[in-house]
Design a protein around this motif. Sequence first.
Motif, PDB file in Angstrom:
ATOM      1  N   LYS A 271      18.101  33.418 -43.852  1.00  0.00           N
ATOM      2  CA  LYS A 271      17.789  32.127 -44.482  1.00  0.00           C
ATOM      3  C   LYS A 271      19.071  31.325 -44.741  1.00  0.00           C
ATOM      4  O   LYS A 271      19.042  30.091 -44.798  1.00  0.00           O
ATOM      5  N   ASN A 296       9.468  33.393 -43.929  1.00  0.00           N
ATOM      6  CA  ASN A 296      10.590  32.657 -44.507  1.00  0.00           C
ATOM      7  C   ASN A 296      11.263  31.715 -43.508  1.00  0.00           C
ATOM      8  O   ASN A 296      12.340  31.179 -43.784  1.00  0.00           O
ATOM      9  N   CYS A 298      12.904  32.002 -40.653  1.00  0.00           N
ATOM     10  CA  CYS A 298      14.296  32.256 -40.263  1.00  0.00           C
ATOM     11  C   CYS A 298      14.387  33.073 -38.974  1.00  0.00           C
ATOM     12  O   CYS A 298      15.391  33.739 -38.720  1.00  0.00           O
TER      13      CYS A 298
END
Length: 466
Positions: A271, A296, A298
């Motif tokens: 991230k 997330n 990423c």
Amino acid sequence: MFMVAQVKVPRITIIATRLRHYFRNMECQDLQPPATVRGMQELQRERFQKSVQVPRLRLPESQVQRVMPLVKKLLLKMEHLHPVRAVDQSREILLHPTPVKDWESLPTEELLKQEVTQEHFSFAELELSYENWSASEILKSVLPADEEGLTSYSRIGHIVHLNLRDHLLPYKQLIGQVLLDKLPNCRTVVNKAASIDNTYRNFQLELICGEAVYQVETKENGVPFEFDFSKVYWNPRLSTEHERIVKILKSSDVLYDVFAGVGPFSVPAAKKRCHVLANDLNPVSYHWLQHNAKRNKCLAHIKMFNKDGRQFIVEELREDLLKRLLTTDTSSNAIHITMNLPALAVEFLDAFRGLYKVEDLAELPENVVYPTVHVYSFAKGENTKVLVQELAEKHLGANLDDSLLQGISFVRNVAPNKDMYRVSFRLSHQLLTTSKEEFLTRKRCAQEDDVLESDLQNTANKVKCV
């Protein structure tokens, strides 16, 4: 009136002031659960009912707002009990019996200015029940007084995870039910059923109370994670350590996570736009690692693998690291390797020895900065910090002198005389191009040469003397 003693040292004054107005309910015998509940193994909520006499002020509603600031620190505060209650056309302010023994215990001068007199003060009967005590207060009153109680537990989403000692096992059903009743959003209570000795190093669980639902959602340091707690390893007590490592990393740094689990190092690093290679042997952990990276957003910064840690080092890490050492400015973009499998990780350190041939690294720039390894390990005994360094050196086959050792950091106490540490050290050209056996052979030969030279010098000195 309560007066705070004047103390010359300001720091002590602050502490004294806070303690002066903090009254623990369990230190007041009247506010404790009935003594008859001690030793209860099956929860019987009705047995917690009792009547107590507590001090109170009974006032017209119009006076309450002006009086509350004067008695705010003396209020009786218990679970599901509002200290200000409506009684007929007036209001009743319940006070704590520890500091308030009588009318004179109150700030009488200030109260009189608000037209509150001794006639407004009295003792009232209060009915207490199971609902009025917290989980810790209930358990403290029930569990054996002469042995250690339930000191801690872990919270993972809707799951409460216990590690009960043997003397508490007869009470496990009661403990589970109390926690289920008292802890917000708790739906499942489990106990660690055995030590972590399976291939994938996840907890063996016993359902004590609630739903057999182990898929959880939780957040660690602001990052959301999802996984099946019964099939992967997750310990919320490591959240601070995860945060420490992630804070070290900068955007464009490189992280190789050898035992990544569901991603507590790798996902936050990705991230931050670090270049991450993450690996875990457990196929379930690998599944949730992929899920958490996707969740997330990423995926562009992380590559994930489902391999044995040693295989990951000698294959993926070896190939990717060589490319980065040749093409990346390692003085500005650091490279880190995390190895968080404290029961076994040090046994994988020899995989770095002889990872490359000398000619593989021949074209590296002179100012190359080699990766920093963060290996986690348990140590038992007295001087655990020294022991954990010796353990790392033994498996690495090299002494971690000042040129290599970056630091040894205490992570947490796991059990009496058992601690977890992080050993951080820098890899070097010699470590990466010399096998452990070759290094030890060279070291042994050097020691033998030193002994031979010393013997020759001693013989020469004796000849001179003759």
